[in-house]
Design a protein around this motif. Structure first.
Motif, PDB file in Angstrom:
ATOM      1  N   ILE A  50     -38.125  23.937  -0.108  1.00  0.00           N
ATOM      2  CA  ILE A  50     -37.693  22.963  -1.105  1.00  0.00           C
ATOM      3  C   ILE A  50     -36.654  21.981  -0.557  1.00  0.00           C
ATOM      4  CG2 ILE A  50     -38.258  24.430  -3.067  1.00  0.00           C
ATOM      5  CD1 ILE A  50     -35.250  25.067  -3.325  1.00  0.00           C
ATOM      6  N   TYR A  51     -36.198  22.192   0.662  1.00  0.00           N
ATOM      7  CA  TYR A  51     -35.262  21.277   1.307  1.00  0.00           C
ATOM      8  C   TYR A  51     -34.123  20.896   0.349  1.00  0.00           C
ATOM      9  CZ  TYR A  51     -38.381  21.008   5.322  1.00  0.00           C
ATOM     10  OH  TYR A  51     -39.142  21.317   6.428  1.00  0.00           O
ATOM     11  N   SER A  52     -33.998  19.617  -0.011  1.00  0.00           N
ATOM     12  CA  SER A  52     -32.825  19.179  -0.780  1.00  0.00           C
ATOM     13  C   SER A  52     -32.821  19.620  -2.235  1.00  0.00           C
ATOM     14  CB  SER A  52     -32.685  17.659  -0.709  1.00  0.00           C
ATOM     15  OG  SER A  52     -32.204  17.275   0.558  1.00  0.00           O
ATOM     16  N   MET A  53     -33.891  20.224  -2.711  1.00  0.00           N
ATOM     17  CA  MET A  53     -33.817  20.840  -4.038  1.00  0.00           C
ATOM     18  C   MET A  53     -32.952  22.095  -3.988  1.00  0.00           C
ATOM     19  SD  MET A  53     -37.632  19.990  -5.535  1.00  0.00           S
ATOM     20  CE  MET A  53     -37.658  21.308  -6.734  1.00  0.00           C
ATOM     21  N   THR A  54     -32.480  22.451  -2.786  1.00  0.00           N
ATOM     22  CA  THR A  54     -31.430  23.463  -2.631  1.00  0.00           C
ATOM     23  C   THR A  54     -30.111  22.950  -3.207  1.00  0.00           C
ATOM     24  OG1 THR A  54     -32.465  24.261  -0.578  1.00  0.00           O
ATOM     25  CG2 THR A  54     -30.145  24.814  -0.905  1.00  0.00           C
ATOM     26  N   LYS A  55     -29.880  21.652  -3.134  1.00  0.00           N
ATOM     27  CA  LYS A  55     -28.582  21.071  -3.495  1.00  0.00           C
ATOM     28  C   LYS A  55     -28.145  21.364  -4.935  1.00  0.00           C
ATOM     29  CE  LYS A  55     -28.330  17.285  -0.083  1.00  0.00           C
ATOM     30  NZ  LYS A  55     -29.419  17.667   0.840  1.00  0.00           N
ATOM     31  N   PRO A  56     -28.991  21.155  -5.944  1.00  0.00           N
ATOM     32  CA  PRO A  56     -28.552  21.469  -7.305  1.00  0.00           C
ATOM     33  C   PRO A  56     -28.198  22.945  -7.506  1.00  0.00           C
ATOM     34  CG  PRO A  56     -30.469  20.038  -7.351  1.00  0.00           C
ATOM     35  CD  PRO A  56     -30.313  20.495  -5.935  1.00  0.00           C
ATOM     36  N   ILE A  57     -28.847  23.822  -6.749  1.00  0.00           N
ATOM     37  CA  ILE A  57     -28.511  25.247  -6.832  1.00  0.00           C
ATOM     38  C   ILE A  57     -27.108  25.470  -6.280  1.00  0.00           C
ATOM     39  CG2 ILE A  57     -29.122  27.553  -5.974  1.00  0.00           C
ATOM     40  CD1 ILE A  57     -32.065  26.662  -6.085  1.00  0.00           C
ATOM     41  N   GLN A  85     -16.262  35.112  -0.586  1.00  0.00           N
ATOM     42  CA  GLN A  85     -17.543  35.734  -0.257  1.00  0.00           C
ATOM     43  C   GLN A  85     -18.358  34.797   0.626  1.00  0.00           C
ATOM     44  OE1 GLN A  85     -18.742  36.831  -4.604  1.00  0.00           O
ATOM     45  NE2 GLN A  85     -20.122  37.987  -3.265  1.00  0.00           N
ATOM     46  N   PRO A  86     -19.228  35.333   1.467  1.00  0.00           N
ATOM     47  CA  PRO A  86     -20.187  34.467   2.154  1.00  0.00           C
ATOM     48  C   PRO A  86     -21.014  33.697   1.127  1.00  0.00           C
ATOM     49  CG  PRO A  86     -20.191  36.650   3.135  1.00  0.00           C
ATOM     50  CD  PRO A  86     -19.368  36.739   1.881  1.00  0.00           C
ATOM     51  N   TYR A  87     -21.311  32.452   1.430  1.00  0.00           N
ATOM     52  CA  TYR A  87     -22.011  31.617   0.453  1.00  0.00           C
ATOM     53  C   TYR A  87     -23.328  32.236  -0.009  1.00  0.00           C
ATOM     54  CZ  TYR A  87     -24.784  28.087  -1.744  1.00  0.00           C
ATOM     55  OH  TYR A  87     -25.581  27.443  -2.655  1.00  0.00           O
ATOM     56  N   ALA A  88     -24.124  32.738   0.937  1.00  0.00           N
ATOM     57  CA  ALA A  88     -25.433  33.287   0.569  1.00  0.00           C
ATOM     58  C   ALA A  88     -25.293  34.439  -0.420  1.00  0.00           C
ATOM     59  CB  ALA A  88     -26.190  33.741   1.813  1.00  0.00           C
ATOM     60  N   GLU A  89     -24.251  35.247  -0.250  1.00  0.00           N
ATOM     61  CA  GLU A  89     -24.017  36.352  -1.194  1.00  0.00           C
ATOM     62  C   GLU A  89     -23.593  35.831  -2.546  1.00  0.00           C
ATOM     63  OE1 GLU A  89     -21.293  39.255   0.250  1.00  0.00           O
ATOM     64  OE2 GLU A  89     -22.400  39.635   2.112  1.00  0.00           O
ATOM     65  N   TYR A  90     -22.731  34.822  -2.542  1.00  0.00           N
ATOM     66  CA  TYR A  90     -22.215  34.304  -3.818  1.00  0.00           C
ATOM     67  C   TYR A  90     -23.324  33.656  -4.645  1.00  0.00           C
ATOM     68  CZ  TYR A  90     -19.236  32.242  -7.322  1.00  0.00           C
ATOM     69  OH  TYR A  90     -18.658  31.927  -8.530  1.00  0.00           O
ATOM     70  N   VAL A  91     -24.133  32.808  -4.025  1.00  0.00           N
ATOM     71  CA  VAL A  91     -25.183  32.136  -4.786  1.00  0.00           C
ATOM     72  C   VAL A  91     -26.224  33.134  -5.272  1.00  0.00           C
ATOM     73  CG1 VAL A  91     -26.721  31.535  -2.838  1.00  0.00           C
ATOM     74  CG2 VAL A  91     -26.599  30.051  -4.849  1.00  0.00           C
ATOM     75  N   ARG A 134     -34.944  31.991  -1.561  1.00  0.00           N
ATOM     76  CA  ARG A 134     -34.123  32.595  -0.504  1.00  0.00           C
ATOM     77  C   ARG A 134     -34.233  31.773   0.768  1.00  0.00           C
ATOM     78  NH1 ARG A 134     -38.601  37.450  -0.668  1.00  0.00           N
ATOM     79  NH2 ARG A 134     -40.308  35.969  -0.721  1.00  0.00           N
ATOM     80  N   TYR A 135     -33.296  32.043   1.681  1.00  0.00           N
ATOM     81  CA  TYR A 135     -33.326  31.406   2.993  1.00  0.00           C
ATOM     82  C   TYR A 135     -34.327  32.120   3.902  1.00  0.00           C
ATOM     83  CZ  TYR A 135     -29.001  28.893   1.792  1.00  0.00           C
ATOM     84  OH  TYR A 135     -28.067  28.091   1.208  1.00  0.00           O
ATOM     85  N   PHE A 136     -34.160  33.421   4.031  1.00  0.00           N
ATOM     86  CA  PHE A 136     -34.991  34.197   4.945  1.00  0.00           C
ATOM     87  C   PHE A 136     -36.193  34.768   4.205  1.00  0.00           C
ATOM     88  CE2 PHE A 136     -36.025  38.399   6.811  1.00  0.00           C
ATOM     89  CZ  PHE A 136     -36.484  37.971   8.054  1.00  0.00           C
ATOM     90  N   VAL A 137     -37.377  34.488   4.710  1.00  0.00           N
ATOM     91  CA  VAL A 137     -38.612  35.006   4.121  1.00  0.00           C
ATOM     92  C   VAL A 137     -39.086  36.185   4.951  1.00  0.00           C
ATOM     93  CG1 VAL A 137     -41.005  34.491   3.499  1.00  0.00           C
ATOM     94  CG2 VAL A 137     -39.234  32.730   3.244  1.00  0.00           C
ATOM     95  N   GLY A 165     -32.731  24.373   3.012  1.00  0.00           N
ATOM     96  CA  GLY A 165     -32.979  25.688   3.607  1.00  0.00           C
ATOM     97  C   GLY A 165     -33.645  26.711   2.723  1.00  0.00           C
ATOM     98  N   LEU A 166     -33.563  26.564   1.393  1.00  0.00           N
ATOM     99  CA  LEU A 166     -34.165  27.571   0.524  1.00  0.00           C
ATOM    100  C   LEU A 166     -35.671  27.371   0.405  1.00  0.00           C
ATOM    101  CD1 LEU A 166     -31.617  27.834  -2.438  1.00  0.00           C
ATOM    102  CD2 LEU A 166     -31.993  29.495  -0.599  1.00  0.00           C
TER     103      LEU A 166
END
Length: 422
Positions: free
Chosen positions: A87-94, A222-228, A242-245, A288-289
């Motif tokens: 989703i590239y920049s559709m990560t931004k609103p998240i 917290q690390p960002y990935a954990e917080y979101v 998620r970032y990692f598939v 990245g998501l």
């Protein structure tokens, strides 16, 4: 509040072109469904994309879903409802949503200087030109600190202008978004690069939302990935975002495509999915998501429900209103390509529609909607007037905005201008 740099536009009435109030609550009827099917099918038939899918909710209910073409053209794997896409920049609103949960806790104010929490961004220098004789950039001090509001609306001064002599080389040398960097390392490297313009004076899209992710780490501990994950994705049951598939889900990943001449070319998965198939130190806020139609629709439904979904509150309604309100003062005239999105301003990680389309060539939509898209030509929007949310997925690079124009026209019908504008 620094009034020089802030002007809030409040939407107090329904204004639209080509969309009547009479059927404002019944947008997706049979004619719209037929238009949508025909439009999505044409994208595939014309060779513009390998596959296309769309999901639309109205008044909290699914009113349209369909897919056409292939997620993996070479192996003839069709585009499906559960296909994973980048989703590239559709990560931004998240990311913006994650940041604003901390705003609600009183962790910061929008007009706080960024350096209050990230001191590496104090005393920033601003690029004004290049001295070719001396072989160095011409710099001046920033007139004011970067604020948090700046990083939520892309007016911080961070530039991606690789074509500017001296500055382009400094950006490349810093390599702030290298996947091997942590967010902290990214910020430290970014802070060594001069700003491309004075904070608050231009709109230039870019790395600001990655800085938001870093700020989330600083404020939350917290690390960002954990917080979101804990504060946005898990509460919304966005289990496929998620970032990692993991390898077990990679068969659901859509391939990515580009055009070579008149041919549609499928990129090698090891190239297109290199970020998502490895656990990298960098968890960017701006990209990245991966996600699915239904996952991202849950996010859109939370927004249209003013911060709540299925009894779970992610944001307060006042915060959603703040995020979806224009924060760009009219004095900020330099806006890069933002005007190509239509008659819009910018809120907190969303474009916000301020006026009806001024021509039939513009993107269709309703005043008060807020939206964003992604580099592979994905799109979503929230239309509070009609209680409508739409998610549109393709995977074509580079970004193709003409797909969005035609998809929007399929949803709302062709733009009809007032006689005075015809």
């Amino acid at each position: 509040m620094k009034k020089t740099f802030l002007c809030i536009f409040t939407i107090t009435s329904f204004i639209s072109v080509g969309i009547s109030q009479e059927n404002s609550k019944k947008i997706i009827q049979q004619a719209a469904k037929a238009r949508l099917d025909s439009t999505l099918q044409s994208f595939v038939k014309n060779g513009e994309v390998a596959g296309a899918s769309a999901l639309i909710y109205e008044n909290g209910k699914e009113v349209y879903f369909n897919t056409f073409g292939y997620a993996d053209m070479e192996n003839e794997i069709p585009m499906k409802r559960n296909t994973l896409v980048q989703i590239y920049s559709m990560t931004k609103p998240i990311t913006g949503t994650a940041l604003m949960t901390l705003y609600e806790e009183g962790k910061f104010k929008l007009d706080d200087p960024l350096e209050k929490y990230a001191p590496e961004f104090a005393n920033m220098q601003v690029y004004t030109g290049y001295d070719s004789i001396a072989g160095e950039m011409i710099l001046e001090p920033a007139k004011r600190p970067i604020t948090i509001r700046d990083i939520t609306r892309h007016t911080a001064g961070f530039s991606g202008r690789r074509d500017l002599p001296g500055l382009g080389e400094a950006i490349a040398e810093a390599d702030a978004l290298n996947r091997g960097n942590t967010l902290s390392e990214m910020a430290k490297k970014l802070s060594t690069v001069p700003l491309g313009y004075q904070p608050g004076e231009h709109w230039e899209y870019g790395i600001s939302v990655d800085v938001q992710a870093y700020l989330v780490e600083l404020l939350s501990g917290q690390p960002y990935a954990e917080y979101v994950q804990e504060h946005v994705l898990d509460p919304l049951k966005m289990n496929n975002t998620r970032y990692f598939v993991p390898e077990s889900d990679r068969k659901r990943m859509s391939s990515a495509y580009r055009h070579e001449g008149n041919s549609l070319v499928q990129l090698p998965n090891e190239e297109a999915h290199a970020y998502n198939y490895t656990k990298w130190p960098l968890t960017p806020g701006g990209w990245g998501l991966t996600s699915t139609l239904d996952d991202y629709m849950r996010f859109a439904q939370m927004l249209i429900n003013k911060g709540t979904l299925e009894g779970i509150q992610v944001l307060d309604s006042s915060t959603v209103k703040l995020m979806s309100t224009n924060h760009l003062d009219e004095s900020i005239e330099e806006r890069s390509w933002l005007p190509s999105k239509g008659q819009v301003g910018f809120g907190i990680d969303f474009a916000v529609r301020l006026r009806p389309p001024a021509s039939v060539q513009e993107n269709n939509g309703v005043v008060g909607e807020f939206f964003w898209d992604g580099a592979a030509s994905t799109l979503f929007w929230v239309d509070p007037v009609n209680e409508l949310t739409a998610v549109f997925f393709v995977q074509i690079l580079p970004y193709n905005g003409s797909l969005h124009k035609r998809f929007r026209d399929a949803v709302y019908g062709p733009i009809v201008l007032p006689k005075s504008q015809q």
